[in-house]
Design a protein around this motif. Structure first.
Motif, PDB file in Angstrom:
ATOM      1  N   ARG A 398       3.497   5.600  -7.979  1.00 41.37           N
ATOM      2  CA  ARG A 398       1.792   5.811  -9.067  1.00 41.37           C
ATOM      3  C   ARG A 398       0.847   5.634  -8.019  1.00 41.37           C
ATOM      4  N   ASN A 399       1.217   3.611  -7.632  1.00 42.23           N
ATOM      5  CA  ASN A 399       0.285   2.396  -6.980  1.00 42.23           C
ATOM      6  C   ASN A 399       0.164   3.334  -5.936  1.00 42.23           C
ATOM      7  N   GLY A 400       1.222   4.362  -5.357  1.00 37.91           N
ATOM      8  CA  GLY A 400       1.342   4.760  -3.887  1.00 37.91           C
ATOM      9  C   GLY A 400      -0.080   5.323  -3.824  1.00 37.91           C
ATOM     10  N   ARG A 429       6.055   3.736   0.621  1.00 41.29           N
ATOM     11  CA  ARG A 429       5.894   3.685   1.750  1.00 41.29           C
ATOM     12  C   ARG A 429       3.909   5.108   1.714  1.00 41.29           C
ATOM     13  N   ASP A 430       3.244   4.407   1.304  1.00 40.25           N
ATOM     14  CA  ASP A 430       1.705   4.925   1.661  1.00 40.25           C
ATOM     15  C   ASP A 430       0.713   4.624   2.739  1.00 40.25           C
ATOM     16  N   SER A 431       0.676   5.663   3.165  1.00 45.23           N
ATOM     17  CA  SER A 431      -0.873   5.719   3.656  1.00 45.23           C
ATOM     18  C   SER A 431      -2.219   4.918   3.780  1.00 45.23           C
ATOM     19  N   PRO A 433      -4.684   1.830   2.194  1.00 46.14           N
ATOM     20  CA  PRO A 433      -5.476   0.763   3.278  1.00 46.14           C
ATOM     21  C   PRO A 433      -4.049  -1.058   3.064  1.00 46.14           C
ATOM     22  N   GLY A 434      -3.107  -0.868   2.559  1.00 41.59           N
ATOM     23  CA  GLY A 434      -2.260  -1.893   2.975  1.00 41.59           C
ATOM     24  C   GLY A 434      -2.449  -2.380   1.846  1.00 41.59           C
ATOM     25  N   LEU A 435      -1.809  -4.222   2.247  1.00 44.90           N
ATOM     26  CA  LEU A 435      -1.795  -5.249   0.407  1.00 44.90           C
ATOM     27  C   LEU A 435      -3.489  -5.948   1.368  1.00 44.90           C
ATOM     28  N   SER A 436      -4.240  -6.448   0.802  1.00 41.56           N
ATOM     29  CA  SER A 436      -4.976  -7.632   0.824  1.00 41.56           C
ATOM     30  C   SER A 436      -4.072  -8.541   0.804  1.00 41.56           C
ATOM     31  N   ARG A 442       0.322 -12.556  -4.795  1.00 41.76           N
ATOM     32  CA  ARG A 442      -0.075 -12.909  -6.040  1.00 41.76           C
ATOM     33  C   ARG A 442       0.312 -12.039  -6.807  1.00 41.76           C
ATOM     34  N   LEU A 443       0.959 -10.577  -6.034  1.00 47.75           N
ATOM     35  CA  LEU A 443       1.768  -9.477  -6.171  1.00 47.75           C
ATOM     36  C   LEU A 443       2.366  -9.357  -7.444  1.00 47.75           C
ATOM     37  N   PHE A 444       3.234 -10.079  -7.206  1.00 52.41           N
ATOM     38  CA  PHE A 444       4.344  -9.795  -8.847  1.00 52.41           C
ATOM     39  C   PHE A 444       4.016 -10.589  -9.370  1.00 52.41           C
ATOM     40  N   PHE A 447      -0.568  -9.659 -14.955  1.00 51.82           N
ATOM     41  CA  PHE A 447      -1.836  -9.734 -14.946  1.00 51.82           C
ATOM     42  C   PHE A 447      -2.557  -9.477 -13.832  1.00 51.82           C
ATOM     43  N   PHE A 448      -1.946  -9.645 -12.779  1.00 50.17           N
ATOM     44  CA  PHE A 448      -2.732  -9.509 -11.028  1.00 50.17           C
ATOM     45  C   PHE A 448      -2.881  -7.819 -10.665  1.00 50.17           C
ATOM     46  N   THR A 449      -4.515  -8.013 -11.150  1.00 47.07           N
ATOM     47  CA  THR A 449      -4.093  -6.698 -10.512  1.00 47.07           C
ATOM     48  C   THR A 449      -6.263  -6.700  -9.626  1.00 47.07           C
ATOM     49  N   THR A 450      -6.370  -5.686  -9.310  1.00 48.01           N
ATOM     50  CA  THR A 450      -7.787  -5.467  -8.219  1.00 48.01           C
ATOM     51  C   THR A 450      -8.455  -4.129  -9.291  1.00 48.01           C
ATOM     52  N   LYS A 451      -7.614  -3.552  -9.146  1.00 43.03           N
ATOM     53  CA  LYS A 451      -8.429  -2.773 -10.203  1.00 43.03           C
ATOM     54  C   LYS A 451      -9.103  -1.772 -11.781  1.00 43.03           C
ATOM     55  N   PRO A 452     -10.211  -1.775 -11.487  1.00 43.14           N
ATOM     56  CA  PRO A 452     -11.504  -1.743 -13.204  1.00 43.14           C
ATOM     57  C   PRO A 452      -9.981  -1.653 -14.075  1.00 43.14           C
ATOM     58  N   GLY A 454      -7.036  -1.668 -14.328  1.00 42.68           N
ATOM     59  CA  GLY A 454      -5.459  -2.372 -14.388  1.00 42.68           C
ATOM     60  C   GLY A 454      -5.532  -3.465 -15.244  1.00 42.68           C
ATOM     61  N   LEU A 455      -3.721  -3.806 -15.415  1.00 45.10           N
ATOM     62  CA  LEU A 455      -2.980  -3.983 -16.100  1.00 45.10           C
ATOM     63  C   LEU A 455      -2.366  -4.873 -15.755  1.00 45.10           C
ATOM     64  N   GLY A 456      -2.340  -5.006 -14.454  1.00 41.28           N
ATOM     65  CA  GLY A 456      -1.016  -5.940 -13.653  1.00 41.28           C
ATOM     66  C   GLY A 456      -0.079  -6.098 -13.885  1.00 41.28           C
ATOM     67  N   LEU A 457       0.628  -5.158 -15.244  1.00 39.41           N
ATOM     68  CA  LEU A 457       1.601  -5.520 -15.508  1.00 39.41           C
ATOM     69  C   LEU A 457       3.563  -4.983 -14.796  1.00 39.41           C
ATOM     70  N   GLY A 458       2.832  -4.061 -13.806  1.00 40.45           N
ATOM     71  CA  GLY A 458       3.585  -2.499 -13.333  1.00 40.45           C
ATOM     72  C   GLY A 458       4.477  -3.279 -11.903  1.00 40.45           C
ATOM     73  N   LEU A 459       4.268  -4.176 -11.493  1.00 46.49           N
ATOM     74  CA  LEU A 459       4.622  -4.589 -10.957  1.00 46.49           C
ATOM     75  C   LEU A 459       5.681  -5.756 -10.957  1.00 46.49           C
ATOM     76  N   ALA A 460       5.226  -6.440 -12.417  1.00 45.63           N
ATOM     77  CA  ALA A 460       5.974  -8.306 -12.738  1.00 45.63           C
ATOM     78  C   ALA A 460       6.800  -7.367 -13.032  1.00 45.63           C
TER      79      ALA A 460
HETATM   80  P1  ADP Z   1      -2.163  -2.442 -11.334  1.00 47.48           P
HETATM   81  O1  ADP Z   1      -1.935  -1.442 -11.051  1.00 47.48           O
HETATM   82  O2  ADP Z   1      -2.469  -1.758 -13.395  1.00 47.48           O
HETATM   83  O3  ADP Z   1      -3.222  -3.325 -11.134  1.00 47.48           O
HETATM   84  P2  ADP Z   1       0.626  -3.481 -10.617  1.00 47.48           P
HETATM   85  O4  ADP Z   1       0.855  -5.054 -10.848  1.00 47.48           O
HETATM   86  O5  ADP Z   1       0.778  -2.198 -11.001  1.00 47.48           O
HETATM   87  O6  ADP Z   1      -0.682  -3.821 -11.851  1.00 47.48           O
HETATM   88  O7  ADP Z   1      -0.114  -4.160  -9.189  1.00 47.48           O
HETATM   89  C1  ADP Z   1      -0.722  -5.158  -8.701  1.00 47.48           C
HETATM   90  C2  ADP Z   1      -1.684  -5.292  -7.696  1.00 47.48           C
HETATM   91  O8  ADP Z   1      -0.519  -4.809  -6.275  1.00 47.48           O
HETATM   92  C3  ADP Z   1      -2.993  -4.140  -7.814  1.00 47.48           C
HETATM   93  O9  ADP Z   1      -4.415  -3.898  -8.734  1.00 47.48           O
HETATM   94  C4  ADP Z   1      -3.327  -3.850  -6.381  1.00 47.48           C
HETATM   95  O10 ADP Z   1      -4.182  -4.594  -6.049  1.00 47.48           O
HETATM   96  C5  ADP Z   1      -1.940  -3.965  -5.738  1.00 47.48           C
HETATM   97  N1  ADP Z   1      -1.334  -3.261  -4.960  1.00 47.48           N
HETATM   98  C6  ADP Z   1      -0.035  -2.454  -5.999  1.00 47.48           C
HETATM   99  N2  ADP Z   1       0.732  -1.243  -4.923  1.00 47.48           N
HETATM  100  C7  ADP Z   1      -0.316  -1.980  -3.729  1.00 47.48           C
HETATM  101  C8  ADP Z   1      -0.638  -0.193  -2.938  1.00 47.48           C
HETATM  102  N3  ADP Z   1       0.471   0.785  -3.114  1.00 47.48           N
HETATM  103  N4  ADP Z   1      -1.411  -0.573  -1.612  1.00 47.48           N
HETATM  104  C9  ADP Z   1      -2.154  -1.512  -2.225  1.00 47.48           C
HETATM  105  N5  ADP Z   1      -1.869  -2.583  -2.897  1.00 47.48           N
HETATM  106  C10 ADP Z   1      -1.318  -1.898  -3.776  1.00 47.48           C
END
Ligand code: ADP
Length: 502
Positions: A398-400, A429-431, A433-436, A442-444, A447-452, A454-460
């Protein structure tokens, strides 16, 4: 680290216990030895006191015999003296010295008459004189008085070693010393372990006991070995006990975490339901439309008098197939939001990737992205809870999809399944922009999220779930752009059969 410092603390405690045991042994041994020495000293002191009294008695009786006649009955005195010497081996000589002639004359020839005479002259009245002789001998002299005038002196020569000898052996490394207390003669000896003066008016003797035993005796090897063994055993048991306790605590902590994760995971799945709803409705439309069409066609056929049975059967067949398809879609959904207890089982990763593609098919379509399962065609099996692992892959896919949303050019998300040594690897694998750089650091973090929204709990949550199954989750940017999230899990031997995925 914690375990190492705990072990070090137990070891130090063990060594201290060992040291204390040795010190306690030494202390006990020391006081025991001191008591034994004191006891031996008292017993010997009593014995010597009795013997000394006997010397007085012998001299008194011999003196009486000498005074019985004038001249003294030397033959009788000699006989008595011989029997005394026989019975009391410590009395090595008895003599009678006639003081009248000059020089004085020894009548029994066992003592030096000059020395005896010298002492006798200093004896006032019936006073008894003592004198230390060479070779550890003690000379006792008593003047026998006849009618107030005494020209006989009686002498007893005592062997000091025999006087202080006893049938009861002294404690180990203890030696007894008996010596005459001579007025004005101080001795510069180290303080003895025991010292007592013999309570005799006539023979001022001092008994001392010395010991060559060390002040702090070392425990014997047997004690050291036993104490060492016991301490080692205690260290081992305490270590095991603490280990078991911390393992139990750790297990309890993990159980609590697992419970929390399961709840969070469930909440995440229920939350995702909202997003999936339109897709599911869309997915259900197809079989339901098909069912409706086939049912209407069937009814029309039935209205005809010569309805073709085979065509009718085909319509019913199609209705049943589409109803099953709709049932499958709803079943998958029910499983997705079920709140069942986590259950570890063999999971076919490729099949699981397919399930996720099904669940997100509508999302992918609305995003205009291509979501598919790729990889080397292998079908690795892993031990995990199917629903939780599916959630991990779902979150990553879904993140992809969210990453590729609105991108120009190709929009694709691929779930690649493969094997590397003893591991199974699932990479999303997605096409996008990649990870900033910030996201990468801080990916994992919760509560780290860059989405308006977003909860930032998915990857943790994903990381925790994967680690629960002894796996790892890493994220990186692909060389040709886009992000790659790889789940690595220990795989079990063999592969899933083809049918398993069908
Ligand atoms: P959320 O999706 O609620 O933001 P996640 O923990 O799933 O929470 O993701 C945290 C952050 O990691 C995202 O807000 C995004 O900035 C970054 N991220 C996750 N997956 C990707 C991806 N496939 N490509 C780029 N950035 C990603």
């Amino acid at each position: 680290m914690l375990r190492r410092s705990r072990r070090a603390a137990i070891l130090v405690a063990g060594l201290v216990a060992f040291g204390l045991a040795c010190a306690a042994y030494s202390l006990n041994r020391r006081s025991h030895d001191a008591a034994a020495l004191e006891d031996a000293g008292r017993t010997l002191h009593r014995l010597i006191s009795q013997r000394v009294d006997q010397h007085d008695a012998h001299l008194t009786s011999l003196s009486a015999l000498v005074q019985a006649a004038e001249p003294a009955p030397i033959a009788t005195v000699e006989q008595v003296a011989a029997s005394i010497v026989r019975f009391y081996p410590r009395i090595v000589g008895i003599d009678v010295v006639d003081l009248a002639p000059i020089p004085p004359r020894s009548l029994l020839d066992t003592a030096d008459p000059a020395v005896v005479a010298e002492e006798a002259r200093q004896a006032v009245g019936s006073n008894l004189r003592t004198r230390a002789l060479d070779g550890g001998k003690l000379l006792l002299v008593k003047r026998a008085l006849t009618d107030g005038v005494g020209h006989y002196a009686l002498a007893l020569v005592i062997d000091m070693d025999r006087l202080s000898a006893s049938d009861t052996p002294l404690p180990d490394r203890v030696a007894a010393h008996l010596r005459l207390i001579e007025q004005g003669k101080a001795t510069a000896e180290p303080p003895p372990a025991f010292s007592a003066d013999i309570a005799s008016r006539t023979q001022p003797l001092r008994l001392t006991l010395t010991t060559s035993a060390p002040d702090w005796p070392l425990p014997p090897p047997g004690f050291l070995a036993l104490a060492g063994l016991l301490v080692a055993l205690a260290i081992f048991l305490v270590d095991r006990l603490l280990e078991a306790r911390s393992a139990a605590r750790e297990a309890a902590r993990k159980a609590v975490l697992a419970e929390q994760d399961a709840r969070l995971a469930h909440a995440g799945r229920v939350n995702a339901m909202g997003e999936l709803a339109s897709g599911i409705a869309h997915e259900l439309t197809q079989p339901l439309t098909a069912i409706l069409g086939q049912a209407q066609a069937g009814r029309r056929l039935l209205a005809q008098p010569d309805a073709d049975q085979a065509v009718l059967a085909g319509a019913f067949e199609a209705i049943a197939r589409n109803a099953r398809r709709a049932g499958d879609i709803l079943g998958r959904l029910r499983a997705w939001i079920s709140k069942s207890e986590p259950q570890v089982e063999n999971v076919d990763l490729t099949e699981l990737a397919g399930e996720v593609v099904h669940l997100l098919a509508a999302n992918a379509q609305s995003t205009g992205a291509r979501l598919r399962v790729g990889g080397d065609g292998s079908r690795p099996l892993v031990r995990a809870d199917r629903v939780q692992l599916e959630q991990v892959v779902f979150n990553l896919a879904r993140n992809g999809l969210e990453a590729v949303e609105g991108r120009d050019g190709e929009r694709s998300v691929t779930i690649e399944v493969g094997m590397q040594g003893n591991d199974a690897v699932l990479a999303v694998r997605d096409s996008g922009p990649g990870l900033s750089p910030e996201a990468q650091a801080r990916l994992f973090e919760p509560f780290f999220t860059t989405k308006p929204a977003g909860l930032g709990l998915g990857l943790a949550l994903c990381v925790r779930l994967v680690e629960r199954f002894d796996g790892t989750l890493v994220a990186e940017n692909a060389a040709d752009g886009g992000a790659v999230f790889s789940v690595r899990l220990p795989r079990i031997a063999g592969e899933a059969h083809q049918e398993a995925a069908e």
